[in-house]
Design a protein around this motif. Sequence first.
Motif, mmCIF file in Angstrom:
data_model
loop_
_atom_site.group_PDB
_atom_site.id
_atom_site.type_symbol
_atom_site.label_atom_id
_atom_site.label_comp_id
_atom_site.label_asym_id
_atom_site.label_seq_id
_atom_site.Cartn_x
_atom_site.Cartn_y
_atom_site.Cartn_z
ATOM 1 N N LEU A 179 5.324 -7.794 6.818
ATOM 2 C CA LEU A 179 6.676 -7.241 6.880
ATOM 3 C C LEU A 179 7.343 -7.272 5.509
ATOM 4 N N ALA A 180 7.282 -8.423 4.847
ATOM 5 C CA ALA A 180 7.869 -8.534 3.512
ATOM 6 C C ALA A 180 7.147 -7.628 2.521
ATOM 7 N N SER A 246 8.270 -13.076 4.943
ATOM 8 C CA SER A 246 8.315 -12.621 6.323
ATOM 9 C C SER A 246 8.635 -13.797 7.237
ATOM 10 N N PRO A 288 12.023 -8.925 14.543
ATOM 11 C CA PRO A 288 11.489 -8.596 13.207
ATOM 12 C C PRO A 288 12.124 -7.358 12.596
ATOM 13 N N ALA A 292 13.562 -7.041 8.770
ATOM 14 C CA ALA A 292 13.198 -5.972 7.840
ATOM 15 C C ALA A 292 14.425 -5.200 7.384
#
Length: 314
Positions: A179-180, A246, A288, A292
């Motif tokens: 995600l990161a 993340s 999540p 984000a």
Amino acid sequence: GLLGALGDGAVRVAHLAATGPAADPGLLRWRLPRWAGPLDVVVLTSADGSESGLVELLDQAHRRGCALASVAPAGSPLAEATARRRGPALPATTADHLQPADHPAAAAGHWPLLTATLMLGHRLGVCDADDAAVAALADRLDTVAERCGPVVPTAENPARTLAAACQGALPLLWSEGDLAGAVARHAVRLLHALPGVPALTAPLPEALTAHAALLTARRGGDPDDFFRDRADDEPELHPRVVLLDSPAPTDLPPGADLPPRAAAAARDLAQHHGVAFGELTAAEGGHPLETAGELLAQLDFTAVYLTLTAAARS
């Protein structure tokens, strides 16, 4: 990249890279991978919708029997071509109050594309972005706007603080987790496109070796040469590490240990070489998608502040 990260690898998401001279979008071309066929869905996104290469890609996918969908401005060639192929054409809309395209702080246009793509991804089962998740994302973005808006002083504003730290620096966006990583790649493209700031990204732990030369490089002239002409010294871009992390996985069985993290090693390495180090974080908990969105929005504000600063100095 973000769709794949939000899907946590449950569904394969392949990004198709363009070929051709990037200075002329009309000459860009895309090619489907050999394995693409009737079991695959091809989703095309465009803020303009007039790229002839995307229409050609749509035709390639149709001939292969792929399911088709697009996110583009209503009435654009891409939207109309998708409708002719009986695929859903989701409109990408922009707010009336957005700055004109030639304004130094004009938005990159990714939010209208991203929102529609997330909704489409949810219907396809690629990611979890139902109405509740999108509403929570909107609330989180409102919170970021309150913290990072122009009326908030720099000392209390994480985006303005990061923008000030990145002026005259080479931002190295290190990320841990898919995600990161997706957010960091987006941020690098945005920093290149809006303020024209050179920036690099790499995931941990690969970043510790991939960017090692930048951390240890000797910058400036010979400090022992007192009589050297300092007017000949090149302007220095000192690296600055910005770590994006993340959230910890939530699907671990009870009692299981969290996977080892590389953030501590990254911090120690940067400090050992005297390189500025900072972290960009999101509030704990939540979906999540909220994490984000919070990271993306903070970096969007940062890029705009850098752009306005550069415009004011020119």
